[in-house]
Motif scaffolding. Structure first.
Motif, short mmCIF file in Angstrom:
data_model
loop_
_atom_site.label_atom_id
_atom_site.label_comp_id
_atom_site.label_asym_id
_atom_site.label_seq_id
_atom_site.Cartn_x
_atom_site.Cartn_y
_atom_site.Cartn_z
N LEU A 93 0.83 -1.21 0.00
CA LEU A 93 0.00 0.00 0.00
C LEU A 93 0.86 1.26 0.00
O LEU A 93 0.60 2.21 -0.74
CB LEU A 93 -0.96 -0.03 1.19
N MET A 94 1.93 1.29 0.81
CA MET A 94 2.82 2.45 0.84
C MET A 94 3.59 2.57 -0.47
O MET A 94 3.74 3.65 -1.02
CB MET A 94 3.78 2.37 2.03
N LYS A 95 4.08 1.44 -0.98
CA LYS A 95 4.81 1.47 -2.26
C LYS A 95 3.90 1.97 -3.38
O LYS A 95 4.32 2.77 -4.22
CB LYS A 95 5.35 0.06 -2.59
N ILE A 125 12.22 14.42 4.51
CA ILE A 125 11.42 13.20 4.69
C ILE A 125 12.09 12.33 5.75
O ILE A 125 13.33 12.28 5.85
CB ILE A 125 11.24 12.44 3.36
N SER A 126 11.27 11.68 6.55
CA SER A 126 11.72 10.73 7.56
C SER A 126 10.82 9.51 7.49
O SER A 126 9.64 9.63 7.18
CB SER A 126 11.61 11.32 8.97
N THR A 127 11.41 8.35 7.76
CA THR A 127 10.61 7.13 7.82
C THR A 127 10.70 6.53 9.22
O THR A 127 11.74 6.65 9.89
CB THR A 127 11.06 6.07 6.79
N PHE A 128 9.61 5.91 9.64
CA PHE A 128 9.51 5.26 10.94
C PHE A 128 8.89 3.89 10.70
O PHE A 128 7.73 3.81 10.29
CB PHE A 128 8.65 6.09 11.89
N SER A 129 9.65 2.83 10.95
CA SER A 129 9.22 1.49 10.57
C SER A 129 9.37 0.48 11.69
O SER A 129 10.49 0.03 11.98
CB SER A 129 10.02 1.02 9.36
N PRO A 130 8.26 0.08 12.30
CA PRO A 130 8.30 -1.05 13.23
C PRO A 130 8.56 -2.35 12.48
O PRO A 130 8.16 -2.50 11.33
CB PRO A 130 6.89 -1.06 13.84
N MET A 131 9.25 -3.27 13.14
CA MET A 131 9.54 -4.57 12.55
C MET A 131 9.41 -5.63 13.64
O MET A 131 9.58 -5.34 14.81
CB MET A 131 10.93 -4.58 11.93
N GLY A 132 9.08 -6.84 13.23
CA GLY A 132 8.83 -7.90 14.19
C GLY A 132 10.06 -8.43 14.88
O GLY A 132 10.04 -8.74 16.06
N LYS A 144 19.05 -4.52 6.87
CA LYS A 144 18.91 -3.09 7.18
C LYS A 144 19.64 -2.23 6.16
O LYS A 144 19.11 -1.24 5.67
CB LYS A 144 19.39 -2.78 8.60
N SER A 145 20.86 -2.62 5.81
CA SER A 145 21.63 -1.85 4.81
C SER A 145 20.91 -1.82 3.47
O SER A 145 20.88 -0.78 2.80
CB SER A 145 23.02 -2.45 4.64
N ALA A 146 20.34 -2.95 3.08
CA ALA A 146 19.61 -3.02 1.81
C ALA A 146 18.37 -2.12 1.86
O ALA A 146 18.10 -1.38 0.90
CB ALA A 146 19.22 -4.45 1.50
N PHE A 151 15.30 2.77 0.43
CA PHE A 151 14.53 3.93 0.89
C PHE A 151 15.24 5.22 0.49
O PHE A 151 14.61 6.16 -0.01
CB PHE A 151 14.32 3.90 2.40
N SER A 152 16.56 5.28 0.68
CA SER A 152 17.31 6.48 0.31
C SER A 152 17.20 6.78 -1.18
O SER A 152 16.93 7.91 -1.57
CB SER A 152 18.78 6.33 0.71
N ALA A 153 17.40 5.76 -2.00
CA ALA A 153 17.33 5.96 -3.44
C ALA A 153 15.94 6.44 -3.86
O ALA A 153 15.81 7.34 -4.71
CB ALA A 153 17.68 4.67 -4.17
N THR A 154 14.91 5.87 -3.27
CA THR A 154 13.53 6.25 -3.61
C THR A 154 13.29 7.73 -3.38
O THR A 154 12.68 8.40 -4.22
CB THR A 154 12.53 5.42 -2.76
N PHE A 155 13.79 8.26 -2.27
CA PHE A 155 13.50 9.65 -1.92
C PHE A 155 14.52 10.64 -2.46
O PHE A 155 14.15 11.74 -2.87
CB PHE A 155 13.32 9.77 -0.40
#
Length: 184
Positions: A93-95, A125-132, A144-146, A151-155
């Motif tokens: 949905l976000m993509k 822009i900032s992103t905030f992402s919960p993960m399991g 995480k590096s990937a 995310f960096s390239a997208t923005f």
């Protein structure tokens, strides 16, 4: 006065994503800043980009739902994206929102020589992402590096200045939530 746009993408009302959203709203309002919130699930935003969407974007024409979201982005100084990590990526949905709204001839355009006009310059822009899983797992596995690179390239491609990319793993979630004000 600073204009902030929060775009949240979580189907679970009491999720960490929604806790982050609510805390961000409180922090920004205490700073006497303007806050607009777009909840993609509440909006029932259609993430599917069509052939017509793509060909129309070449002409700078967009569907009504996209134009409405683009207005919010035009007015924003800072954008905060909040989304959980699903399968080492942002939710579809976000993509889909990014593909449809931050599209060609709105967020970027091409010159005749193939170079890019980054049309979101002047916006952060900032992103905030919960993960399991624990953040440590994502770091040690290279995931995480990937994700950071994608995310960096997208923005950056669109001209945003990246303020921060934040992950709320099972091992640092409470600490991150308590320090949220320092992350923005």
């Amino acid at each position: 006065m600073k204009n902030n746009l929060i775009i949240c993408c979580s189907p679970i009302s009491d999720s960490c994503s929604n806790k982050i959203k609510n805390e961000l709203i409180d922090i920004l309002k205490k700073r006497d800043e303007n806050v607009e919130v777009r909840d993609l699930y509440a909006l029932q935003f259609d993430p599917v980009i069509t052939e017509n969407d793509i060909s129309s974007a070449f002409q700078g024409k967009y569907r009504e739902d996209v134009m409405k979201e683009q207005e919010y982005l035009k007015n924003a100084d800072s954008v905060f994206l909040i989304f959980p990590i699903y399968s080492s990526a942002m939710p579809a949905l976000m993509k889909g929102y990014i593909d449809r709204v931050l599209s060609q001839n709105f967020a970027y355009s091409y010159n005749s020589d193939g170079s890019i006009n980054k049309l979101m310059t002047g916006k952060t822009i900032s992103t905030f992402s919960p993960m399991g899983a624990a953040l440590k797992y994502y770091e040690e596995s290279g995931i995480k590096s990937a994700m950071d690179a994608i995310f960096s390239a997208t923005f950056l491609f669109r001209g945003f200045e990246i303020s921060s990319i934040n992950y709320f793993g099972s091992d640092n979630r409470e600490k991150m939530l308590s320090e949220l004000e320092n992350l923005i």
